[in-house]
Scaffold this motif. Structure first.
Motif, PDB file in Angstrom:
ATOM      1  N   MET A  63       0.818  -1.204   0.000  1.00 41.73           N
ATOM      2  CA  MET A  63       0.000   0.000   0.000  1.00 41.73           C
ATOM      3  C   MET A  63       0.857   1.261   0.000  1.00 41.73           C
ATOM      4  O   MET A  63       0.545   2.251  -0.678  1.00 41.73           O
ATOM      5  N   GLU A  64       1.956   1.251   0.725  1.00 45.55           N
ATOM      6  CA  GLU A  64       2.860   2.405   0.733  1.00 45.55           C
ATOM      7  C   GLU A  64       3.465   2.618  -0.650  1.00 45.55           C
ATOM      8  O   GLU A  64       3.633   3.768  -1.087  1.00 45.55           O
ATOM      9  N   THR A  65       3.784   1.533  -1.327  1.00 49.23           N
ATOM     10  CA  THR A  65       4.302   1.659  -2.688  1.00 49.23           C
ATOM     11  C   THR A  65       3.250   2.255  -3.602  1.00 49.23           C
ATOM     12  O   THR A  65       3.543   3.113  -4.446  1.00 49.23           O
ATOM     13  N   LEU A  66       1.999   1.807  -3.445  1.00 55.09           N
ATOM     14  CA  LEU A  66       0.904   2.365  -4.250  1.00 55.09           C
ATOM     15  C   LEU A  66       0.796   3.877  -4.039  1.00 55.09           C
ATOM     16  O   LEU A  66       0.630   4.644  -4.991  1.00 55.09           O
ATOM     17  N   LYS A  67       0.912   4.322  -2.802  1.00 54.43           N
ATOM     18  CA  LYS A  67       0.828   5.750  -2.506  1.00 54.43           C
ATOM     19  C   LYS A  67       1.971   6.524  -3.156  1.00 54.43           C
ATOM     20  O   LYS A  67       1.781   7.636  -3.657  1.00 54.43           O
ATOM     21  N   LYS A  68       3.167   5.942  -3.150  1.00 53.83           N
ATOM     22  CA  LYS A  68       4.309   6.598  -3.785  1.00 53.83           C
ATOM     23  C   LYS A  68       4.080   6.742  -5.284  1.00 53.83           C
ATOM     24  O   LYS A  68       4.404   7.781  -5.875  1.00 53.83           O
ATOM     25  N   ILE A  69       3.517   5.692  -5.892  1.00 49.64           N
ATOM     26  CA  ILE A  69       3.248   5.750  -7.326  1.00 49.64           C
ATOM     27  C   ILE A  69       2.221   6.834  -7.635  1.00 49.64           C
ATOM     28  O   ILE A  69       2.377   7.631  -8.563  1.00 49.64           O
ATOM     29  N   CYS A  70       1.160   6.884  -6.836  1.00 49.90           N
ATOM     30  CA  CYS A  70       0.124   7.886  -7.064  1.00 49.90           C
ATOM     31  C   CYS A  70       0.649   9.304  -6.844  1.00 49.90           C
ATOM     32  O   CYS A  70       0.183  10.261  -7.477  1.00 49.90           O
ATOM     33  N   LYS A  87      11.393   5.541 -13.973  1.00 45.41           N
ATOM     34  CA  LYS A  87      12.609   5.645 -13.166  1.00 45.41           C
ATOM     35  C   LYS A  87      12.423   4.937 -11.826  1.00 45.41           C
ATOM     36  O   LYS A  87      13.310   4.215 -11.357  1.00 45.41           O
ATOM     37  N   PHE A  88      11.250   5.117 -11.220  1.00 47.46           N
ATOM     38  CA  PHE A  88      10.951   4.483  -9.939  1.00 47.46           C
ATOM     39  C   PHE A  88      10.981   2.956 -10.067  1.00 47.46           C
ATOM     40  O   PHE A  88      11.587   2.256  -9.250  1.00 47.46           O
ATOM     41  N   ILE A  89      10.336   2.426 -11.109  1.00 47.11           N
ATOM     42  CA  ILE A  89      10.277   0.976 -11.304  1.00 47.11           C
ATOM     43  C   ILE A  89      11.665   0.418 -11.575  1.00 47.11           C
ATOM     44  O   ILE A  89      12.057  -0.616 -11.015  1.00 47.11           O
ATOM     45  N   ARG A  90      12.420   1.085 -12.437  1.00 45.04           N
ATOM     46  CA  ARG A  90      13.767   0.610 -12.756  1.00 45.04           C
ATOM     47  C   ARG A  90      14.634   0.546 -11.500  1.00 45.04           C
ATOM     48  O   ARG A  90      15.284  -0.482 -11.223  1.00 45.04           O
ATOM     49  N   GLU A  91      14.655   1.607 -10.729  1.00 43.27           N
ATOM     50  CA  GLU A  91      15.489   1.640  -9.532  1.00 43.27           C
ATOM     51  C   GLU A  91      15.042   0.596  -8.514  1.00 43.27           C
ATOM     52  O   GLU A  91      15.873  -0.056  -7.867  1.00 43.27           O
TER      53      GLU A  91
END
Length: 263
Positions: A63-70, A87-91
């Motif tokens: 859920m925290e990852t979802l919030k970062k993406i949003c 960039k986020f997904i690659r890293e």
């Protein structure tokens, strides 16, 4: 939860164990997200079963990852927010030791003309020649199609895509933390499809509308036209898995053509 599975013939018992374990994770985390998103127990859906004690998947972390993406903003194809998401997904996955490849392809943006789009392919155990494919789309629609304000159809940035886009990405990001712990003879690929919903003009009686599924179509065509050294034994597609009470009618062509053979 929307989930599609495609399996090849001649599957061994071990292969099914691996696939079913992954599906269990998907179903369990989807239920956890649903409750968190609504902040209450859904009234029209069954209470999800708790995660098995031995399952390392952390729903709160997902859920925290979802919030970062949003927080990146609407991730419309070929937008600044989409590039930030890439960039986020690659890293994220390179830190986990996975191999990340951008599968670029030309596509028509309804407002910009021809642009360069990109699927993202994340490989775990890339040396394996028999692999499992798990995928989702990571673009968001330019606007909410049900929005009564038709001006939204020419204004980007009104559709955040927490469920329709970000939920699948967040799930794969969380699963990626544990893929290396799975000891088997098969590799695992995560594929994030671009431009699946780059739709400004809906199909109508007067118009064919903008095409869906640009990324997945290109990926499938390349797999057929330029076969890689590996083969995919199964494919799993997840979409909109964060909804607490998702209601989608069964697509009739799928009913007509479904495979009725026992697993």
């Amino acid at each position: 939860m929307m989930l599609f599975v495609v399996a090849s013939n001649g599957s061994s018992g071990r292969k099914w164990v691996v696939l079913l374990a992954l599906l269990l994770v998907i179903g369990s985390v989807a239920g956890a997200w649903a409750l968190q998103q609504r902040g209450r127990r859904p009234q029209t859906t069954a209470k999800p079963k708790p995660l098995p004690k031995e399952c390392p998947i952390d729903g709160d972390s997902a859920m925290e990852t979802l919030k970062k993406i949003c927080s990146l903003g609407p991730r419309i194809s070929d937008s600044p927010a989409m590039k930030r998401q890439q960039k986020f997904i690659r890293e994220h996955f390179e830190e986990l030791g996975a191999k990340v490849t951008m599968q670029e392809f030309p596509g028509r943006h309804p407002l910009k003309g021809m642009v360069t789009l990109a699927n993202m392919i994340v490989e775990f155990h890339p040396e394996a020649t028999e692999r499992i494919l798990i995928c989702c789309h990571y673009d968001t629609r330019p606007y909410a199609s049900a929005d009564p304000d038709y001006r939204a159809r020419t204004t980007e940035g009104l559709f955040l895509g927490a469920n329709d886009g970000a939920s699948g990405v967040a799930l794969l990001c969380e699963m990626g933390k544990h893929i290396s712990d799975i000891k088997c003879n098969y590799g695992v690929d995560f594929v994030f499809f671009d431009a699946e919903e780059l739709i400004y003009n809906e199909a109508s009686v007067m118009s064919a509308g903008d095409p869906y599924f640009l990324g997945s179509t290109y990926f499938a065509e390349q797999y057929k036209k330029n076969p890689p050294k590996h083969t995919y034994k199964w494919g799993v597609l997840v979409d909109m898995i964060g909804d607490a009470d998702l209601q989608i009618f069964q697509e009739q062509h799928s009913v007509e053509w479904r495979d009725t053979r026992p697993l």
